[in-house]
Design a protein around this motif. Structure first.
Motif: not given
Length: 265
Positions: A8-9, A12, A33
């Motif tokens: 997920e990061r 992002d 972030l």
């Protein structure tokens, strides 16, 4: 943050860098972030190793690699999107002399996927490369919402609330009651209008691209230009061409065909 996966990061980071073609320093990526710098650096190293990102040797900033964009282009090519849709957009842009854009619906959101510029001189509308329109605050968004059941349309907007992106000038719709009334009007006339909302001085007309199977619209096609040119009388000239283009796009939209190919044994 402990519950957010590295995958997920990484996504992002890709989304962040897509808005910054000039690149960002690892410290800035980590700050935006809310990541530890060491984790941001590790994820960027993985993206760089896989050729999804590049680190500039002079500035040390990270930016997306061409490979990342080419994946989307490859997908569009495989489903026949450019081949069948672009000529329709180009023809509409030439007939209206204005900027034409196409967005597709995916997971309750709209994403810009193609465009055509009809104006070669004078005042032109050249929008920034944002990912997609805000549903309640744009002609495209409201046109698409009008093809959903009212409860579903309101639920889609509730997911993010009536919160405008920072670069939006405003919205004529600010409540669920206003939105419900506007969607009924759009459903009756078949198109939506936005004037001086997301961008001051710009008016847009948008029509939903109908689903051949009778479901919510597949996306929307819009014509936008400087408000000084986009009067009500000008709108009456544009709307027939806009509605005809939306209908034509719905008849040849390639994504349902692509889905059938995926389902084939």
């Amino acid at each position: 943050m402990a519950n957010v996966s590295p995958t997920e990061r990484s996504l992002d980071i890709i989304e962040l860098l897509a808005d910054h073609p000039e690149g960002l320093a690892v410290s800035e990526i980590a700050r935006r972030l809310k990541l530890p710098k060491s984790i941001a650096h590790r994820l960027l190293s993985i993206l760089t190793d896989r050729d999804f990102a590049i680190q500039d040797s002079a500035s040390q900033h990270y930016r997306l690699a061409i490979r990342t964009a080419s994946l989307g282009l490859r997908f569009f090519g495989n489903i026949g999107l450019n081949e069948v849709c672009q000529p329709i957009l180009t023809r509409l842009a030439q007939r209206t002399g204005e900027f034409v854009r196409l967005c597709a619906a995916e997971n309750g959101e709209l994403l810009w996927i193609a465009s055509a510029q009809g104006s070669s001189e004078g005042l032109r509308y050249d929008p920034t490369k944002e990912v997609g329109p805000t549903l309640y605050a744009t002609a495209n968004g409201r046109a698409w919402l009008s093809t959903l059941r009212e409860t579903d349309a309101l639920a889609q907007v509730r997911r993010k609330g009536f919160i405008l992106p920072r670069d939006y000038a405003g919205s004529s719709v600010t409540s669920e009651e206003q939105l419900s009334k506007e969607l009924k009007h759009i459903k009756e006339r078949g198109y939506a209008v936005s004037a001086d909302e997301s961008v001051i001085g710009i008016t847009a007309f948008a029509a939903p691209v109908p689903d051949r199977e009778g479901g919510p619209a597949l996306g929307c096609v819009s014509v936008a230009g400087p408000s000084v040119r986009m009067s009500q009388s000008r709108g009456r000239e544009i709307i027939p061409d806009l509605l005809a283009a939306a209908k034509e796009l719905g008849e040849i939209w390639p994504i349902p065909r692509f889905k059938r190919l995926l389902q084939s044994p």
